[in-house]
Design a protein around this motif. Structure first.
Motif, short mmCIF file in Angstrom:
data_model
loop_
_atom_site.label_atom_id
_atom_site.label_comp_id
_atom_site.label_asym_id
_atom_site.label_seq_id
_atom_site.Cartn_x
_atom_site.Cartn_y
_atom_site.Cartn_z
N ILE A 104 0.84 -1.20 0.00
CA ILE A 104 0.00 0.00 0.00
C ILE A 104 0.87 1.25 0.00
O ILE A 104 0.60 2.22 -0.73
CB ILE A 104 -0.95 -0.01 1.21
CG1 ILE A 104 -1.96 -1.15 1.08
CG2 ILE A 104 -1.67 1.33 1.35
CD1 ILE A 104 -2.81 -1.38 2.31
N VAL A 105 1.93 1.24 0.80
CA VAL A 105 2.83 2.40 0.87
C VAL A 105 3.51 2.62 -0.49
O VAL A 105 3.67 3.75 -0.94
CB VAL A 105 3.89 2.19 1.97
CG1 VAL A 105 4.99 3.26 1.89
CG2 VAL A 105 3.23 2.23 3.34
N ALA A 106 3.92 1.53 -1.15
CA ALA A 106 4.60 1.63 -2.44
C ALA A 106 3.74 2.34 -3.48
O ALA A 106 4.22 3.19 -4.23
CB ALA A 106 5.00 0.25 -2.94
N MET A 110 4.60 -2.37 -5.69
CA MET A 110 3.35 -2.88 -5.13
C MET A 110 3.14 -4.35 -5.52
O MET A 110 2.82 -5.19 -4.66
CB MET A 110 2.17 -2.05 -5.63
CG MET A 110 0.81 -2.53 -5.12
SD MET A 110 -0.59 -1.78 -5.99
CE MET A 110 -0.42 -2.52 -7.62
N LEU A 111 3.32 -4.66 -6.80
CA LEU A 111 3.13 -6.03 -7.26
C LEU A 111 4.13 -6.98 -6.62
O LEU A 111 3.79 -8.12 -6.28
CB LEU A 111 3.26 -6.10 -8.78
CG LEU A 111 2.10 -5.49 -9.59
CD1 LEU A 111 2.46 -5.44 -11.07
CD2 LEU A 111 0.82 -6.30 -9.38
N THR A 112 5.36 -6.50 -6.44
CA THR A 112 6.38 -7.33 -5.81
C THR A 112 6.00 -7.66 -4.37
O THR A 112 6.10 -8.82 -3.93
CB THR A 112 7.74 -6.60 -5.82
OG1 THR A 112 8.13 -6.36 -7.18
CG2 THR A 112 8.81 -7.44 -5.14
N GLN A 146 9.11 -16.71 -8.18
CA GLN A 146 9.36 -15.46 -7.47
C GLN A 146 10.85 -15.22 -7.23
O GLN A 146 11.30 -14.06 -7.18
CB GLN A 146 8.60 -15.43 -6.15
CG GLN A 146 7.10 -15.29 -6.31
CD GLN A 146 6.41 -14.97 -5.00
OE1 GLN A 146 7.05 -14.63 -4.00
NE2 GLN A 146 5.09 -15.08 -4.99
N SER A 147 11.62 -16.28 -7.07
CA SER A 147 13.05 -16.11 -6.84
C SER A 147 13.71 -15.39 -8.01
O SER A 147 14.69 -14.64 -7.83
CB SER A 147 13.73 -17.47 -6.61
OG SER A 147 13.82 -18.22 -7.81
N TRP A 148 13.16 -15.59 -9.21
CA TRP A 148 13.69 -14.92 -10.40
C TRP A 148 13.02 -13.58 -10.66
O TRP A 148 13.68 -12.56 -10.84
CB TRP A 148 13.54 -15.84 -11.62
CG TRP A 148 14.41 -17.04 -11.55
CD1 TRP A 148 14.06 -18.31 -11.18
CD2 TRP A 148 15.81 -17.10 -11.82
NE1 TRP A 148 15.13 -19.15 -11.20
CE2 TRP A 148 16.23 -18.44 -11.60
CE3 TRP A 148 16.76 -16.16 -12.22
CZ2 TRP A 148 17.55 -18.84 -11.77
CZ3 TRP A 148 18.08 -16.57 -12.39
CH2 TRP A 148 18.47 -17.89 -12.17
N LEU A 149 11.68 -13.56 -10.66
CA LEU A 149 10.96 -12.35 -11.07
C LEU A 149 10.99 -11.23 -10.05
O LEU A 149 10.96 -10.05 -10.42
CB LEU A 149 9.50 -12.70 -11.39
CG LEU A 149 9.22 -13.44 -12.69
CD1 LEU A 149 7.72 -13.59 -12.90
CD2 LEU A 149 9.85 -12.73 -13.88
N THR A 150 11.02 -11.57 -8.75
CA THR A 150 10.94 -10.52 -7.74
C THR A 150 12.28 -10.21 -7.08
O THR A 150 12.41 -9.20 -6.39
CB THR A 150 9.93 -10.89 -6.62
OG1 THR A 150 10.45 -12.00 -5.86
CG2 THR A 150 8.59 -11.25 -7.20
N LEU A 151 13.27 -11.07 -7.28
CA LEU A 151 14.54 -10.89 -6.58
C LEU A 151 15.76 -10.90 -7.52
O LEU A 151 16.45 -9.89 -7.65
CB LEU A 151 14.69 -11.98 -5.51
CG LEU A 151 13.68 -11.93 -4.37
CD1 LEU A 151 13.64 -13.24 -3.59
CD2 LEU A 151 14.00 -10.79 -3.43
#
Length: 206
Positions: free
Chosen positions: A103-105, A115-117, A149-154
């Motif tokens: 929400i803050v993002a 936000m999506l992350t 998620q290990s690839w797309l978010t990090l």
């Protein structure tokens, strides 16, 4: 969380996903969790100590503890063979907290990618709660989610940041599209798993 922290978290989550999928030894993966978990508990402590002590600085640096203590907790219970019930409840708490970060993002920075992350991470921690505390037999599904998620978010975002291309508009839009697509993949996989579970359960006879 800093770029290197994201990078190492990506490696840790990748190894954890392989363990959940039955492709890596749990105790050897747990050791790596202890390494990275310790780093991500000590580092933010130092950064907060030398920061301007503003609420925003503490808010931004404090998030690293969520990853650090999760990795440490996971490493210890896996090496010692403890039940994961406590880590599951801790993961539920983090899942709720990360919604605040999402929400803050979007409200403070209009950061759709951020936000999506955070939504992705909130979902993963919720899955940890479901499998460790609620004892749902969804390890393969959790492993699949964790690997993506290990690839797309990090891993990929941290690599792009280190290469200095993360702020290029089309790069960010590409990642946003990939995160949205992965949400639909998770929904489809969850629906398939639910149907398969219902079929295997079969009809109930009196």
């Amino acid at each position: 969380m800093g770029t290197i922290g994201l990078f190492l978290s990506g490696a840790t989550l990748f190894l954890n996903s392989l363990m959940l999928l039955g492709k890596a030894n749990g105790k050897s993966v747990a050791v790596f969790n202890l390494f990275i978990g310790t780093l991500q508990v000590v580092t933010p402590f130092y950064l907060i100590l030398v920061s301007d002590q503003s609420s925003l600085s503490i808010f931004n640096y404090g998030v690293t503890y969520l990853f650090g203590f999760t990795f440490l907790y996971f490493g210890v219970i896996t090496l010692k063979g403890y039940d994961g019930n406590g880590l599951g409840w801790f993961s539920l708490w983090i899942s709720i907290i990360t919604i605040v970060y999402a929400i803050v993002a979007i409200t403070r920075s209009q950061d759709v990618l951020g936000m999506l992350t955070w939504i992705h991470w909130s979902f993963l921690w919720l899955l940890f709660f479901l499998t460790m505390t609620m004892k749902k037999a969804i390890d393969n599904f959790v492993g699949m989610v964790a690997q993506i998620q290990s690839w797309l978010t990090l891993t990929i975002p941290s690599l792009f940041s280190m290469l200095g291309i993360m702020e290029i508009t089309w790069i960010r839009n590409l990642l946003i599209g990939a995160l949205i697509l992965s949400i639909f993949i998770f929904i489809g996989s969850a629906w398939t798993l639910r149907k398969k579970t219902a079929i295997n359960a079969g009809p109930v006879h009196n």
